[in-house]
Design a protein around this motif. Structure first.
Motif, short mmCIF file in Angstrom:
data_model
loop_
_atom_site.label_atom_id
_atom_site.label_comp_id
_atom_site.label_asym_id
_atom_site.label_seq_id
_atom_site.Cartn_x
_atom_site.Cartn_y
_atom_site.Cartn_z
N LYS A 1 69.05 92.38 31.80
CA LYS A 1 68.02 91.60 32.47
C LYS A 1 68.55 91.04 33.80
O LYS A 1 69.77 91.03 34.03
CB LYS A 1 67.56 90.47 31.56
CG LYS A 1 66.98 90.95 30.23
CD LYS A 1 66.62 89.80 29.31
CE LYS A 1 66.06 90.30 27.99
NZ LYS A 1 65.71 89.19 27.07
N PRO A 2 67.66 90.55 34.66
CA PRO A 2 68.09 90.08 35.98
C PRO A 2 69.09 88.94 35.96
O PRO A 2 69.77 88.71 36.97
CB PRO A 2 66.77 89.64 36.63
CG PRO A 2 65.72 90.45 35.96
CD PRO A 2 66.19 90.59 34.55
N ARG A 3 69.22 88.24 34.83
CA ARG A 3 70.18 87.13 34.80
C ARG A 3 71.62 87.63 34.84
O ARG A 3 72.53 86.85 35.09
CB ARG A 3 69.93 86.25 33.57
CG ARG A 3 70.20 86.91 32.25
CD ARG A 3 69.54 86.14 31.13
NE ARG A 3 68.10 86.11 31.32
CZ ARG A 3 67.29 85.26 30.69
NH1 ARG A 3 67.78 84.38 29.87
NH2 ARG A 3 65.98 85.31 30.90
N THR A 4 71.84 88.92 34.55
CA THR A 4 73.16 89.51 34.72
C THR A 4 73.24 90.10 36.12
O THR A 4 72.56 91.09 36.42
CB THR A 4 73.42 90.61 33.68
OG1 THR A 4 73.32 90.06 32.37
CG2 THR A 4 74.81 91.20 33.86
N LEU A 5 74.08 89.51 36.96
CA LEU A 5 74.24 90.01 38.32
C LEU A 5 75.32 91.07 38.32
O LEU A 5 76.51 90.77 38.22
CB LEU A 5 74.59 88.87 39.27
CG LEU A 5 73.53 87.79 39.45
CD1 LEU A 5 74.03 86.68 40.37
CD2 LEU A 5 72.23 88.38 39.98
N SER B 1 72.63 89.82 26.56
CA SER B 1 71.43 90.06 27.37
C SER B 1 70.86 88.78 27.95
O SER B 1 70.31 88.79 29.06
CB SER B 1 70.35 90.77 26.53
OG SER B 1 70.65 92.12 26.37
N ASP B 2 70.95 87.69 27.21
CA ASP B 2 70.33 86.44 27.66
C ASP B 2 71.35 85.42 28.13
O ASP B 2 71.04 84.23 28.24
CB ASP B 2 69.48 85.85 26.53
CG ASP B 2 68.25 86.70 26.24
OD1 ASP B 2 67.60 87.14 27.20
OD2 ASP B 2 67.94 86.94 25.05
N PRO C 1 73.57 84.25 31.26
CA PRO C 1 73.78 84.47 32.69
C PRO C 1 75.22 84.85 32.99
O PRO C 1 76.17 84.29 32.43
CB PRO C 1 73.42 83.12 33.32
CG PRO C 1 72.54 82.45 32.31
CD PRO C 1 73.05 82.91 30.97
N ASP D 1 77.78 86.46 36.43
CA ASP D 1 77.93 86.92 37.81
C ASP D 1 79.09 87.91 37.85
O ASP D 1 80.25 87.52 37.79
CB ASP D 1 78.19 85.75 38.75
CG ASP D 1 78.21 86.17 40.22
OD1 ASP D 1 78.26 87.40 40.49
OD2 ASP D 1 78.20 85.29 41.10
N ASP E 1 64.66 89.80 40.47
CA ASP E 1 64.39 88.64 39.62
C ASP E 1 63.06 88.03 40.05
O ASP E 1 63.01 87.09 40.84
CB ASP E 1 65.53 87.63 39.74
CG ASP E 1 65.44 86.53 38.69
OD1 ASP E 1 64.55 86.61 37.82
OD2 ASP E 1 66.27 85.60 38.73
N GLU F 1 59.35 86.29 39.07
CA GLU F 1 58.77 85.38 38.08
C GLU F 1 57.86 86.15 37.11
O GLU F 1 57.00 86.92 37.52
CB GLU F 1 57.99 84.28 38.77
CG GLU F 1 57.42 83.24 37.82
CD GLU F 1 56.70 82.12 38.54
OE1 GLU F 1 56.16 81.22 37.86
OE2 GLU F 1 56.67 82.15 39.79
#
Length: 494
Positions: free
Chosen positions: A77-81, A221-222, A224, A226, A416, A418
């Protein structure tokens, strides 16, 4: 005269007398040389620093060691950069250190598709079987062909302690102590990811000799994280740390000499002066922007376009009349000369990661093919405030699956936006088809009225796209399948 041209003329016209610099000439030229070398090192070292950043970023949230598998159990998901992740498979990422483990045994389960790279993002050299040299691939594109197999990862140059010790393994050799596994688990329904998770969590790693630690499958996955490489002076700190902890690399001695000229050399302290550190920071910022500029203009490079009338580019460069052979090898070297294609390599590792034969091979039904674009049909860069449509022909040529994924132009991570979990669509989604079996995907900040297939973008943010065909079929190689470009339908709608 443009300011850029003035700067170069100023350098060329610095005063000399009798062959020696006069006044400030020496200082200016010495600093310029340091800066230029640092920019080139930034571009050259992207594969290694990209790798170190992934190891450290995921290590912060999942832990470290050969026994730790970061499992993206709900897809990535986008929370993993992290650069250009595939959010339509289950990922498992592992980082190991052969200096700590010695030869490492890998028990690959059936149905997995994976690769093993060293820390310069070079695929590990595997066995030669029936005339085929395996480079990096394990599982489906590897020598076990997805049936499951036992591999042994050893430092390059090491030999078995006794005759027959390695006979039961597919042996892969690494030129660095650090190694990286990228594992992909597949599923047939986006509502049931368990087959992909089970495939990833079926892998086992253990030292060939000594006790093994219990495997840890960390669901991230959930969480965060960087995992992006720096774009400031800390880039060189990360590179220095890598040079100190790994073995001396025997490849590219000139560039390692340039690295040493900046003060980064194995066994020595890295202690730039305040002015040098300022120059390193400026060089990193310049190097990052230079690499991003190469990427944005990659379609103008020779032999990058898949199709002459489309904007889609190939990472390993391919002649438009021959999709069976890439023009570059797994280390981004020109197959004719053996020389590194420096622009192709910078493009790859500023916006992407990992490489193996399976990612560039031409075996029908195995591996994967990728098409990348930064521009719309008119040649304009893709931006989040505009609305686009892309028309894709019927029957995408992928035995396993196809997907279209959008990435943020700055981070190369998922967009990312909304209310959007994944910035992708794939063949397992509830796709709305046209009467002839083709389908249209809309892209933009707002869903167009009546649009069935839509990916949201963020106004003010650039983006680029990747199409993936996993298990590419004959129609791809025969050039019978050709995706459309992104076509702008409105500008500045949000």
């Amino acid at each position: 005269m443009e300011s850029g041209a003035d700067r170069y003329r100023d350098l060329a016209d610095l005063p000399f007398n009798a062959g020696y610099p006069v006044g400030e000439s020496a200082r200016v030229l010495e600093e310029e040389l340091f800066f230029q070398r640092a920019v080139q090192v930034y571009l050259w070292a992207l594969p290694a620093v990209n790798m170190c950043a992934m190891r450290d970023g995921l290590g912060e949230v999942a832990g470290r060691g050969y026994q730790v598998v970061s499992v993206f159990e709900q897809r990535l998901k986008p929370r993993t950069l992290i650069t250009t992740p595939n959010c339509d498979v289950i990922y498992g990422l592992v980082f190991a250190d052969l200096a700590q483990t010695g030869p490492l045994v890998v028990e690959a389960p059936p149905g997995i598709q994976g690769l093993v790279d060293d820390f310069w993002h070079r695929p590990l050299a595997g066995p030669l079987i029936d005339g085929r040299q395996y480079l990096g691939d394990i599982g489906l594109p590897g020598p076990d062909h997805g049936k499951g197999g036992t591999y042994l990862i050893v430092p390059d140059g090491q030999e078995p302690e006794h005759k027959g010790e390695w006979d039961d393994f597919f042996v892969y050799r690494s030129r660095t102590d650090g190694i990286f596994f990228l594992l992909r688990g597949f599923f047939s329904s986006v509502d049931d990811l368990s087959p992909g998770v089970a495939a990833i969590e079926g892998i086992r790693l253990r030292p060939l000799r000594g006790d093994a630690k219990p495997m840890q499958y960390e669901h991230v996955s959930d969480v965060p994280a960087d995992a992006l490489y720096p774009r400031d002076a800390s880039y060189f700190d990360m590179l220095h740390a890598f040079v100190q902890t790994d073995r001396i690399d025997q490849v590219d001695p000139y560039m390692h000499g340039v690295l040493a000229a900046l003060g980064i050399r194995k066994g020595q302290e890295f202690a730039p002066t305040p002015r040098q550190r300022e120059l390193l920071d400026l060089a990193a910022r310049t190097g990052w922007k230079t690499a991003k500029t190469l990427a944005a203009g990659y379609d103008r490079e020779p032999n990058t376009l898949w199709w002459s009338d489309r904007r889609w580019v190939a990472h390993a460069k391919t002649a438009q009349d021959d999709f069976w052979h890439t023009l570059l090898d797994e280390e981004f070297r020109d197959r004719a000369t053996g020389h590194t294609d420096v622009n192709a390599k910078a493009h790859m590792f500023v916006n992407h990661y990992s490489i193996s034969t399976g990612m560039i091979s031409s075996v029908v039904g195995f591996g994967a093919k990728y098409a990348n674009t930064y521009r719309d049909h008119d040649g304009d860069l893709l931006t989040g405030e505009n609305a686009y449509r892309i028309d894709l022909p019927a029957d995408p040529p992928a035995r396993l699956f196809w997907s279209l994924t959008l990435y943020d132009a700055e981070t190369a991570a998922e967009i990312d936006a909304e209310g959007q979990v994944y910035s992708s669509l794939n063949g397992m989604n509830d796709i709305t088809f046209n009467q002839d079996g083709s389908f249209t995907i809309h892209v933009g900040p707002e869903r167009p009225e009546g649009a069935g297939n839509w990916i949201r973008t963020v106004p003010g943010r650039g983006w680029f796209a990747l199409i993936r065909w996993y298990g590419p079929e004959q129609a791809f190689f025969d050039r019978k399948y050709k995706p459309g470009d992104f076509v702008k339908t409105s500008a500045g709608t949000a």
